[in-house]
Design an enzyme around this catalytic site. Structure first.
Site, PDB file in Angstrom:
ATOM      1  N   GLY A  84     -16.109   0.356 -19.326  1.00  0.00           N
ATOM      2  CA  GLY A  84     -16.480  -1.008 -19.685  1.00  0.00           C
ATOM      3  C   GLY A  84     -15.323  -1.849 -20.184  1.00  0.00           C
ATOM      4  O   GLY A  84     -15.527  -2.939 -20.718  1.00  0.00           O
ATOM      5  N   SER A 108      -5.158   8.762 -13.372  1.00  0.00           N
ATOM      6  CA  SER A 108      -4.366   9.537 -12.412  1.00  0.00           C
ATOM      7  C   SER A 108      -3.917  10.850 -13.054  1.00  0.00           C
ATOM      8  O   SER A 108      -3.425  10.867 -14.184  1.00  0.00           O
ATOM      9  CB  SER A 108      -3.140   8.734 -11.979  1.00  0.00           C
ATOM     10  N   ARG A 138       7.321   0.389  22.684  1.00  0.00           N
ATOM     11  CA  ARG A 138       6.097  -0.021  23.375  1.00  0.00           C
ATOM     12  C   ARG A 138       6.392  -1.136  24.377  1.00  0.00           C
ATOM     13  O   ARG A 138       7.075  -2.117  24.051  1.00  0.00           O
ATOM     14  CB  ARG A 138       5.086  -0.519  22.338  1.00  0.00           C
ATOM     15  N   GLU A 197      -2.350  -1.294 -13.211  1.00  0.00           N
ATOM     16  CA  GLU A 197      -1.309  -1.788 -14.125  1.00  0.00           C
ATOM     17  C   GLU A 197      -1.559  -3.259 -14.494  1.00  0.00           C
ATOM     18  O   GLU A 197      -0.630  -4.016 -14.783  1.00  0.00           O
ATOM     19  CB  GLU A 197       0.099  -1.635 -13.512  1.00  0.00           C
TER      20      GLU A 197
END
Length: 383
Positions: A131, A160, A269, A365
């Site tokens: 919260g 993390s 390509r 962050e």
């Protein structure tokens, strides 16, 4: 980088090249597999510690490398060319180690920094709650003094390394409401009352665990408080200045890798009888992508230099750099996917992973909306 000279020193170039070589050898060849299997490659990460990348700005006296914030940005960007997810975790680990080096007492530095700098122990940063995200000062995790201990109760969200790390830097409320009531604590894995939620199923960052950190009557020694009571929020925000530079650097590294893949792809390509790099419209796209990355990189270096110098405008510059670098990184990676056509959408080409990994950098962050709040507040206050 001194004055208006933007040339890296020979030492800085060596540091960047060392991190880039590590990324190319140890991260990039395995990044897709780690993402697919949701593997957290702890032993590979520990190899980075052997090169001084686990205590980048920790003092040499406590086993660190004693480098600058600009040096750290170079390292994190270079690592992210191999895998943004692993680079970002190494950044978080360094943030915790750096905060202990700055704010810890002699006993805490002796107890924790050698183990963190060698990555015998991994570290996690615990501020966000279910919260309390952007409004971090509204956190509700409590730390109640009880004799020579504190008893912590509460839940941290999106952490993390949760469940794998050996050390958790936890922000908890010891006083009244608001920022002044928050203190910082070091909680070791295995402490009774400490547990973890299941690993979150995420869009990206699959090569590192993300879970809740749950504390229920979690008793720790009062000696594990980092800094005086009531200074935890200040400590947390100071840590985030450096964290914002690093996550911006990780975005630039991931986006640079996507751009490099795109340049190679356009040269291979063929369409309408020629390779795609002969089409001016695509040449212009590549030029704009490279220019955007370079501009964001220069602002990031500016912010890192300001933080190293403890400049009064460092927090504002860090917010600016984080906002620009993470937005630019995602936009460039997404453009790289588009320029790959249908192949960009396939996992084997590695571009879609970079897009997924970089998307969260605009959120963590401090969201990029909060970065704008920080910037505008300081500008309006100065005016």
């Amino acid at each position: 980088m001194s004055g208006l000279s933007f040339t890296l020193s020979a030492d800085q170039e060596t540091i960047r090249d060392m991190a880039g070589a590590f990324a190319a050898t140890h991260l990039a060849p395995h990044a897709l597999a780690w993402d697919r299997t949701k593997t957290f490659p702890v032993e590979t990460i520990r190899q980075a510690a052997a090169l001084g990348m686990a205590g980048i700005y920790v003092s040499e006296a406590h086993g660190g490398s004693g480098l600058s914030r600009l040096d750290a940005a170079l390292i994190i960007e270079a690592l992210a060319t191999g895998c943004p997810t692993i680079s970002a975790y190494i950044s978080i680990h360094n943030m915790v180690a750096g905060m202990i080096d700055i704010y810890g007492d002699a006993a805490q530095k002796t107890a924790y920094l050698p183990r963190l700098c060698g990555m015998d122990w991994l570290a996690s940063y615990c501020l966000t709650e279910p919260g309390a995200g952007s409004d971090a000062a509204a956190l509700t995790t409590r730390a109640i003094a009880d004799g020579d201990d504190y008893v912590l109760t509460g839940t941290k969200q999106f952490i993390s390394g949760a469940g794998v790390s050996q050390l958790y830097l936890v922000m908890a409320r010891t006083g009244g409401p608001g920022a002044a009531g928050v203190s910082a604590f070091l909680v070791e894995a295995g402490t009774p009352g400490l547990s973890f939620g299941p690993n979150e199923q995420k869009m990206g960052w699959n090569a590192q665990p993300t879970a809740q950190v749950i504390m229920q009557d979690c008793r720790i020694p009062a000696a594990n408080r980092l800094g005086p009571e009531g200074t935890g929020f200040k400590i947390a925000m100071a840590g985030l200045d450096g964290g914002r530079i690093n996550i911006g650097a990780a975005s630039l590294g991931g986006a640079q890798a996507a751009l490099d893949k795109t340049i190679s792809y356009l040269g291979e390509r063929k369409a309408f009888g020629q390779t795609l790099d002969n089409f001016q419209a695509l040449q212009f796209r590549i030029a704009d992508m490279a220019t955007s990355l370079e501009a964001a990189r220069l602002l990031l270096w500016r912010a890192a230099t300001a933080l190293d110098a403890q400049s009064p405008d460092a927090t504002r510059l860090c917010a600016m750099a984080k906002r620009l670098a993470t937005d630019t990184g995602f936009e460039v990676a997404n453009a790289a996917l588009q320029l790959h056509g249908g192949y960009g959408y396939l996992a084997d080409y590695g571009v879609e992973k970079i897009v997924r990994d970089l998307r969260v950098h605009q959120i963590l962050e401090g969201t990029n909306e909060i970065m704008r709040v920080i910037i505008s507040r300081q500008l309006l206050k100065a005016g």
